[in-house]
Design an enzyme around this catalytic site. Sequence first.
Site, mmCIF file in Angstrom:
data_model
loop_
_atom_site.group_PDB
_atom_site.id
_atom_site.type_symbol
_atom_site.label_atom_id
_atom_site.label_comp_id
_atom_site.label_asym_id
_atom_site.label_seq_id
_atom_site.Cartn_x
_atom_site.Cartn_y
_atom_site.Cartn_z
ATOM 1 N N ASN A 1 21.762 7.298 -18.166
ATOM 2 C CA ASN A 1 22.305 5.947 -18.384
ATOM 3 C C ASN A 1 21.990 5.081 -17.174
ATOM 4 O OD1 ASN A 1 24.661 6.051 -16.446
ATOM 5 N ND2 ASN A 1 25.074 7.844 -17.723
ATOM 6 N N ARG A 2 22.365 3.833 -17.279
ATOM 7 C CA ARG A 2 21.931 2.848 -16.275
ATOM 8 C C ARG A 2 22.863 2.709 -15.073
ATOM 9 N NH1 ARG A 2 17.753 0.118 -18.326
ATOM 10 N NH2 ARG A 2 17.607 -0.058 -20.581
#
Length: 411
Positions: A209-210
């Site tokens: 994920n970011r």
Amino acid sequence: MRILLGVSGGIAAYKAVLLLRLLREQGHAVRVVPTAAALRFVGAPTFEALSGEPVSTEVFDDVPGVQHVGLGQEADLVVVAPATADLLARAAAGRADDLLTSTLLVARCPVVMAPAMHTEMWQHPATRANVETLRGRGVHVIEPASGRLTGADTGAGRLPEPEDIARAALEAAAVGADASVRHDLAGRHVVVSGGGTREPIDPVRFIGNRSSGRQGVALAQAAAARGAQVTLVAANLAADLTAPLVAAGVSVRAVGSTAELREAVRSAAESADAVVMAAAVADFRPSAPPRAKIKKVAGSSPAPIELVENPDILAELAAHRLRADQVVVGFAAETGGDGTSVLEHGRAKARRKGADLLAVNAVGENLGFGTDVNDVTVLDAHGETVAAVAGSKREVADGLWDAVAKILTDM
Ligand code: C5P
């Protein structure tokens, strides 16, 4: 107030003269401690005349007076302006090679540094790391202004105006004078998770994920500055983010997957007064990642990746307390949608997770992930708003620790 004004050797040292005047006019006693290089820009008589106090640069200048100890102990506030790249490096390394750096090691009062240097020097990773280290130890490092530098060039690195430095410094002293604000986590052990987990698909690929981990880093830094013993469980955090924390005494445990994060958080949390789950944890993981890399087979589509649910570490910590008197805190990054607002989603989640506090923030383009600012609403386990904090991730971290410290003292 007794202010120690450190001046290091840059062109902007001339502005320290104006700062000195300003602080004196406001009624403060100011002792100037320049570095030897600073005296190549401004003469000692100028500082001596305006402060009414002697000026020395070396620990050998007044040996019977043991100046570096006395000056550091007596000061109510230390302001270093300008702080050159070299001064920041020496302070971050804990060196004591002149009177100013020795004094910095002795001082326990608020310390404010106003850096000034060329943009390239300010942006260099070495300087960035030094600033992070100092901030991690609770030093207030003021952002330099942007504008005209020494020559015709312009950029970030200019010393802020003396009025702005004086204001920031006196504010820091006011906060620092309230010991409960500065050291309200002394004697506490806190665990923070930060970053984002990576769930292996095969030995070379993952679902991630970011999350940049910056909020987790800010939480660890803020807690360390408030006196806590801090363990940061760092899920895939860049080394340049964690190195300053290690230097600031934070114990950093690097992990990759949710399973590793769970193991590390649970083992550290056994002795923790508070656990803050700021990591973005994958809700699902590939069920059976093969040992060998998945090969591309021409003409045929790949087998679907089957996912299984990960344990919810936060919900587990909240439901089965490792210690009865432990504060459990979660983060909820929400996007709203389904006709429901970010906060409504957050309230439902707060009730579901059972954590003592849930910091809810909106994520989306330029919001939350990867940015330096954040805007959170802190909810209790019933979904009621306890606090709202917006600002830098460090400010948000401090707002959250305020709420945690309050629960800890009320227990
Ligand atoms: O449910 P959601 O993922 O939005 O919840 C976010 C919060 O729960 C964060 O504090 C995160 O660290 C935590 N979490 C967890 N274990 C999971 C998923 C999320 O601890 N499997």
